[in-house]
Structures are given as structure tokens and as C-alpha cells.
Design a protein around this motif. Structure first.
Motif, PDB file in Angstrom:
ATOM      1  N   GLU A  11       0.771  -1.190  -0.005  1.00 32.13           N
ATOM      2  CA  GLU A  11       0.126   0.091   0.017  1.00 32.13           C
ATOM      3  C   GLU A  11       0.876   1.220   0.072  1.00 32.13           C
ATOM      4  OE1 GLU A  11      -4.110   1.296   2.289  1.00 32.13           O
ATOM      5  OE2 GLU A  11      -2.399   0.353   3.417  1.00 32.13           O
ATOM      6  N   VAL A  12       0.407   2.278  -0.586  1.00 31.21           N
ATOM      7  CA  VAL A  12       1.016   3.706  -0.754  1.00 31.21           C
ATOM      8  C   VAL A  12       0.051   4.531  -0.207  1.00 31.21           C
ATOM      9  CG1 VAL A  12       2.173   5.385  -2.287  1.00 31.21           C
ATOM     10  CG2 VAL A  12       2.841   3.042  -2.489  1.00 31.21           C
ATOM     11  N   LEU A  30      -0.325  14.159 -12.207  1.00 28.37           N
ATOM     12  CA  LEU A  30      -0.173  12.756 -12.302  1.00 28.37           C
ATOM     13  C   LEU A  30      -1.425  11.951 -12.815  1.00 28.37           C
ATOM     14  CD1 LEU A  30       0.231  12.533  -8.446  1.00 28.37           C
ATOM     15  CD2 LEU A  30       1.923  12.879  -9.919  1.00 28.37           C
ATOM     16  N   ASP A  31      -0.822  11.064 -13.659  1.00 26.54           N
ATOM     17  CA  ASP A  31      -1.828  10.167 -14.425  1.00 26.54           C
ATOM     18  C   ASP A  31      -2.644   9.180 -13.228  1.00 26.54           C
ATOM     19  OD1 ASP A  31      -0.972  11.159 -16.613  1.00 26.54           O
ATOM     20  OD2 ASP A  31      -0.118   9.235 -17.215  1.00 26.54           O
ATOM     21  N   HIS A  32      -1.930   8.925 -12.104  1.00 28.17           N
ATOM     22  CA  HIS A  32      -2.458   8.202 -11.116  1.00 28.17           C
ATOM     23  C   HIS A  32      -2.486   8.944  -9.702  1.00 28.17           C
ATOM     24  CE1 HIS A  32      -2.993   5.050 -14.273  1.00 28.17           C
ATOM     25  NE2 HIS A  32      -1.568   5.355 -14.480  1.00 28.17           N
ATOM     26  N   PRO A  33      -3.389   9.644  -9.252  1.00 23.34           N
ATOM     27  CA  PRO A  33      -3.291  10.247  -7.710  1.00 23.34           C
ATOM     28  C   PRO A  33      -2.900   9.260  -6.943  1.00 23.34           C
ATOM     29  CG  PRO A  33      -5.096  11.211  -9.167  1.00 23.34           C
ATOM     30  CD  PRO A  33      -4.634   9.969 -10.071  1.00 23.34           C
ATOM     31  N   LEU A  34      -2.036   9.502  -5.969  1.00 20.15           N
ATOM     32  CA  LEU A  34      -1.762   8.386  -4.987  1.00 20.15           C
ATOM     33  C   LEU A  34      -2.641   8.378  -3.601  1.00 20.15           C
ATOM     34  CD1 LEU A  34       2.210   8.792  -5.433  1.00 20.15           C
ATOM     35  CD2 LEU A  34       0.475   7.396  -6.620  1.00 20.15           C
ATOM     36  N   ASP A  35      -3.831   8.674  -3.492  1.00 23.15           N
ATOM     37  CA  ASP A  35      -4.607   8.506  -2.492  1.00 23.15           C
ATOM     38  C   ASP A  35      -4.826   7.144  -1.991  1.00 23.15           C
ATOM     39  OD1 ASP A  35      -5.063  11.105  -2.112  1.00 23.15           O
ATOM     40  OD2 ASP A  35      -6.741  11.221  -3.613  1.00 23.15           O
ATOM     41  N   GLN A  36      -3.866   6.464  -1.112  1.00 26.52           N
ATOM     42  CA  GLN A  36      -3.928   5.094  -0.594  1.00 26.52           C
ATOM     43  C   GLN A  36      -4.355   4.285  -1.507  1.00 26.52           C
ATOM     44  OE1 GLN A  36      -3.816   6.116   2.624  1.00 26.52           O
ATOM     45  NE2 GLN A  36      -3.318   4.070   3.454  1.00 26.52           N
ATOM     46  N   GLN A  37      -3.280   3.912  -2.562  1.00 28.30           N
ATOM     47  CA  GLN A  37      -3.427   3.000  -3.520  1.00 28.30           C
ATOM     48  C   GLN A  37      -2.798   1.561  -3.017  1.00 28.30           C
ATOM     49  OE1 GLN A  37      -1.584   5.445  -6.841  1.00 28.30           O
ATOM     50  NE2 GLN A  37      -3.297   4.608  -7.949  1.00 28.30           N
TER      51      GLN A  37
END
Length: 247
Positions: A11-12, A30-37
Motif C-alpha cells: 500500500e502507498v 499525475l496520471d494516477h493520484p496516490l490516495d491510498q493505492q
């Protein structure tokens, strides 16, 4: 191991929003925002998975202006790893294991230098075709490299990474992972750009993993990229899943 079970998942959180690979450092880029991925690393062991990895390669290589042979066949001495989140492929790399029948991609441009190591009985492998989507955490890149290390060194006994990189990326690989100059700069015919041959002894990589792996939240002023690797106590589980899956 079940066909769809990942080699590893992690998890990030949004606290790592600034720790991305690529030029874009702001959320808007960002292509992929990093909200709890949650990221999963898997082996591309089917045609469909290899095609998903190839699509990401074409996207990222095209964005940087590199050529890429879309018809390059899957080689029996190569494994391909990919990272996905939310069902979307966001990272990939291949690892080629040297053997007498096939050799390595770098032989095309640096055969003389690789033969020097072969004469010393070094067992060579080459990370290649690396692509990380814009805005994706450095942990994804670290995970791909760490798993390739486990596969090459711990399972199969290979001794050295050799890698062709664009000259502008040389300092990253040297400073963050400990690669050293080995073959100078030559034209890379596969991507239509200059390439520098670098070498890394896998015993050294193992030492750095044991020293820094898993310490990204306790790093202080340490700049080593090995902070983003898994802690050593995760290696037996990853190794077991690779072996159980006969990957």
C-alpha cells in the motif's frame, strides 16, 4: 500459487505523494493520484499480460521519443514483471538471464564488454524494457527491481546486473542503486538513442537491501534508493511464491 495471486502487494499512502518517478511532481500532473493505492506485482505469464505491459512500454517510450520494436518476441530466457493498481498496469520491467544459446539484449551493442565478464565466470542478467507510468510511487520501481534481484540472485545464482541506460539517467542508477560505469557510451540500435552500459554486482545489492530495506520512514538524511525496497524478512515469502508458482 493460484494463477492470479500476486507475488507481492503493498500500500502507498498519500504521505508519499511526492515520491514519484517521472517529471510530473504535482497532483495535477499525475496520471494516477496516490490516495491510498494498493499495488500488486505479478508475472506477465500470459499473452494478455505481456500485451498490457507492452502497451505501457509503447506509451512511455513514445512519450520520451524512443523507438520500440512492437514485434519483439517473448524470449525463453526472459521474465516480465508488471505492477497494477485498480486493474490498470502502471509499471513493468523485463529481466533477461544470460545463457549460451540466447545471450542478452546488450550483446547487440556491447558484446565485447559482456564477454570480458563471461570469461571471469560471472553470471550476467539484464534488466530491460523498464517503464513506470507518470506519477507512480518510487516504491513500484523498487519492488520490481527487488523481485528481479530475488529471482536472479537468490533463486538462480546470477552474479551481476548489466544495464543499458540513456546518458541522462546514468547518475540516478549510479547514485541511487550503486551501478558503475562499465562499457562507455554507444548508440543503442533497439531504441534509436545513445546508451551507456553500467554494471552492478548483486552481492553489493544484497548488502544494501540488508542495510536499508524497509526503512523509508526512518531514513533521516539517507538518500539511498534501497530505503524503498522490501525489508529482508519479506524475501522468504516472495521467494516461496516465485518457487511455488514455478515462475
Amino acid at each position: 500459487m493460484q494463477h492470479d495471486e500476486p507475488i507481492v502487494s503493498f500500500e502507498v499512502s498519500n504521505e508519499m505523494r511526492d515520491l514519484v518517478v517521472g517529471e510530473g511532481k504535482t497532483e495535477a500532473a499525475l496520471d494516477h493520484p496516490l490516495d491510498q493505492q494498493i499495488f500488486h506485482i505479478r508475472m506477465a505469464n500470459s499473452q494478455g499480460r505481456r500485451e498490457a505491459a507492452s502497451l505501457l512500454l509503447r506509451k512511455m517510450y513514445g512519450w520520451r521519443g524512443y523507438a520500440l520494436d512492437p514485434a519483439l518476441a517473448h524470449s525463453p530466457n526472459k521474465i516480465t514483471l508488471f505492477a497494477e493498481t485498480g486493474g490498470e498496469t502502471v509499471g513493468t520491467m523485463s529481466l533477461c538471464l544470460d545463457n549460451a544459446e540466447v545471450g542478452l539484449p546488450a550483446d547487440e551493442n556491447f558484446r565485447d564488454k559482456l564477454d570480458e565478464l563471461r570469461l571471469q565466470q560471472r553470471r550476467l542478467c539484464e534488466p530491460s524494457r523498464l517503464a513506470i507510468d507518470k506519477g507512480v510511487s518510487k516504491r513500484v520501481f523498487a519492488a520490481l527491481i527487488h523481485i528481479s534481484y530475488i529471482y536472479a540472485h537468490n533463486i538462480h545464482g546470477y552474479t551481476d546486473y548489466v544495464i543499458e541506460v540513456n546518458p541522462r539517467h546514468v547518475m540516478f542508477y549510479k547514485r541511487m542503486l550503486g551501478f558503475r560505469d562499465f562499457g562507455g557510451e554507444r548508440d543503442c540500435t533497439r531504441v534509436g538513442a545513445p546508451a551507456v552500459l553500467l554494471r552492478l554486482e548483486l552481492d553489493y545489492m544484497g548488502e544494501q537491501i540488508r542495510k536499508f530495506g524497509g526503512l523509508m520512514e526512518q531514513h533521516g538524511n539517507e538518500r539511498s534508493f534501497y530505503l524503498y525496497f522490501f525489508p529482508t524478512w519479506d524475501e522468504p515469502g516472495i521467494t516461496g511464491r516465485l518457487l511455488t508458482g514455478k515462475l
